[in-house]
Design a protein around this motif. Structure first.
Motif, short mmCIF file in Angstrom:
data_model
loop_
_atom_site.label_atom_id
_atom_site.label_comp_id
_atom_site.label_asym_id
_atom_site.label_seq_id
_atom_site.Cartn_x
_atom_site.Cartn_y
_atom_site.Cartn_z
N UNK A 95 5.71 -11.16 1.83
CA UNK A 95 6.79 -10.57 2.92
C UNK A 95 6.15 -10.64 4.12
N UNK A 96 6.79 -11.20 5.06
CA UNK A 96 6.26 -11.21 6.43
C UNK A 96 6.21 -10.06 6.99
N UNK A 97 5.16 -9.49 7.61
CA UNK A 97 5.01 -7.99 8.43
C UNK A 97 4.36 -8.15 9.82
N UNK A 98 4.65 -7.46 10.76
CA UNK A 98 4.09 -7.12 11.99
C UNK A 98 2.86 -6.29 11.77
N UNK A 99 2.03 -6.14 12.79
CA UNK A 99 0.91 -5.32 12.61
C UNK A 99 1.48 -3.78 12.39
N UNK A 100 2.82 -3.27 12.91
CA UNK A 100 3.14 -2.22 12.59
C UNK A 100 4.41 -2.36 11.66
N UNK A 101 4.37 -2.05 10.56
CA UNK A 101 5.57 -2.18 9.67
C UNK A 101 5.91 -0.82 9.18
N UNK A 102 7.06 -0.81 8.16
CA UNK A 102 7.40 0.18 7.42
C UNK A 102 7.27 0.08 5.81
N UNK A 103 6.71 0.94 5.14
CA UNK A 103 6.83 0.92 3.77
C UNK A 103 8.00 1.71 3.15
N UNK A 104 8.99 0.91 2.45
CA UNK A 104 10.10 1.72 1.97
C UNK A 104 9.90 1.92 0.31
N UNK A 105 9.99 2.96 0.08
CA UNK A 105 10.02 3.39 -1.33
C UNK A 105 11.03 3.88 -2.04
N UNK A 106 11.64 3.56 -3.05
CA UNK A 106 12.83 3.93 -3.75
C UNK A 106 12.31 4.81 -5.16
N UNK A 107 12.77 6.12 -4.74
CA UNK A 107 12.51 6.91 -6.01
C UNK A 107 13.82 7.36 -6.44
N UNK A 108 13.91 6.63 -7.63
CA UNK A 108 15.42 6.79 -8.63
C UNK A 108 15.30 8.05 -9.10
N UNK A 109 14.25 8.75 -9.71
CA UNK A 109 14.35 10.02 -10.25
C UNK A 109 14.23 11.16 -9.32
N UNK A 110 13.95 10.98 -8.05
CA UNK A 110 14.09 12.08 -7.02
C UNK A 110 12.82 12.81 -7.39
N UNK A 111 11.50 12.41 -7.63
CA UNK A 111 10.43 13.05 -7.77
C UNK A 111 9.95 13.78 -6.73
N UNK A 112 10.06 13.36 -5.45
CA UNK A 112 9.54 13.76 -4.25
C UNK A 112 7.72 13.33 -4.28
N UNK A 113 7.21 13.61 -3.20
CA UNK A 113 6.08 13.23 -2.86
C UNK A 113 5.19 14.10 -2.43
N UNK A 114 3.70 14.46 -3.22
CA UNK A 114 2.81 15.36 -2.46
C UNK A 114 2.36 14.39 -1.32
N UNK A 115 2.20 13.26 -1.51
CA UNK A 115 1.81 12.47 -0.17
C UNK A 115 1.65 11.04 -0.89
N UNK A 116 1.80 9.99 0.41
CA UNK A 116 1.40 8.72 0.18
C UNK A 116 0.16 8.25 0.65
N UNK A 117 -0.46 7.24 -0.17
CA UNK A 117 -1.71 6.59 0.71
C UNK A 117 -1.48 5.27 0.82
N UNK A 118 -1.61 4.65 1.88
CA UNK A 118 -1.15 3.18 2.12
C UNK A 118 -2.61 2.43 2.56
#
Length: 229
Positions: free
Chosen positions: A135-158
Motif C-alpha cells: 500500500x502506498x503511504x506518505x511519511x505521515x499516514x494513518x493506521x486503521x484497525x477494525x475491531x469486530x468484537x469491540x475489545x478496546x485497546x490498552x495501547x497500540x505499538x506501531x
C-alpha cells in the motif's frame, strides 16, 4: 463499510414460534458440524489500512481464491492460500494470549508476522519473505484497525522496518523494527485510527502493529506491507 462479509449485529425481525425453537436449534447444530470452516470463525480484528498481509489476501481473493491466475498475479497470497486457507478466512484471529507485554520473549525472530506461529501454525505463511502487495503511504499516514468484537485497546505499538531491510528476501526480526508510535488507551469501538509521523523512509517497508486488547491479555501482531512514496 463493515469489512466482514456478514455483520455480527444482524438480527432477525421475527422470532420463530416457541414450539419450534428446540428443533431449530438442533438443526443449526447439525448444519454447523457439516459445513467446513470457510468464514471468519471468531470475531476479533486486524489492521485494514494499510492492509495486513492476510486481510489483503482475503480482500483481493476471498471471492476467487481458487483462481490459478493468483499464482502469477499475487504469488505471495497464492503461497499463503495453498499453505492454509484459514489464515485468510480467519484474517481477524492472529493473536496470542498471555504475552504479559514481553513480546520478544514469546515471538522468535523470523516469526513476527505469524505471531510466533500462533494458532497451531495457521499463519506461518505470513512470515515468508517475498514481494507481498504493498500500500502506498506518505511519511505521515494513518493506521486503521477494525475491531469486530469491540475489545478496546490498552495501547497500540506501531513499528516500521529500518531503511535497508528487504522484506522480499528477509524474514522480519525485532532488530529490523523501529518504533514510531505508542498510543494511550482506546475506548472500545469497532474502528480505530492511529496517526503516524515518520521521516527518512523510502521504498518498500513493513509496518508492524501490535494491538494489546483491553478485555484480557490478548495481543495481535500484524504485518502490513507498504511503499513510502
Amino acid at each position: 463499510m463493515n469489512p466482514s462479509r456478514t455483520s455480527p449485529n444482524d438480527r432477525a425481525h421475527h422470532r420463530p414460534p416457541s414450539r419450534l425453537l428446540w428443533a431449530f436449534g438442533l438443526l443449526s447444530a447439525v448444519l454447523l458440524c457439516l459445513i467446513p470452516s470457510v468464514g471468519t470463525a471468531s470475531a476479533h480484528g486486524s489492521v485494514v489500512d494499510p492492509a495486513s498481509r492476510n486481510y489483503g489476501c482475503w480482500l483481493r481473493w476471498g471471492s476467487d481464491f481458487q483462481n490459478p491466475a493468483m499464482a502469477q498475479l499475487d504469488p505471495m497470497c497464492w503461497q499463503a492460500w495453498q499453505a492454509n486457507p484459514n489464515a485468510m478466512w480467519n484474517w481477524n484471529g492472529l493473536y496470542r494470549d498471555g504475552s504479559a507485554g514481553n513480546f520478544q520473549a514469546v515471538i522468535p525472530n523470523g516469526q513476527l508476522c505469524s505471531g510466533g506461529r500462533t494458532e497451531g501454525g495457521r499463519y506461518n505463511s505470513l512470515d515468508t519473505p517475498g514481494a507481498w502487495k504493498t500500500t502506498n503511504v506518505s511519511k505521515d499516514f494513518t493506521v486503521k484497525l477494525y475491531d469486530q468484537a469491540v475489545h478496546g485497546a490498552d495501547y497500540f505499538l506501531v513499528y516500521v522496518s529500518r531503511q535497508g531491510f528487504d522484506p522480499t528476501k528477509q524474514a522480519l526480526t525485532w532488530n529490523d523494527l523501529q518504533l514510531v508510535k505508542r498510543t494511550a488507551r482506546y475506548a472500545p469501538s469497532q474502528n480505530y485510527e492511529i496517526p503516524v509521523t515518520t521521516s527518512g523512509y523510502s521504498g518498500r517497508h513493513v509496518v508492524y502493529t501490535i494491538w494489546q486488547a483491553s478485555h484480557m491479555d490478548q495481543t495481535y501482531f500484524l504485518c502490513s506491507d507498504v511503499n513510502f512514496t
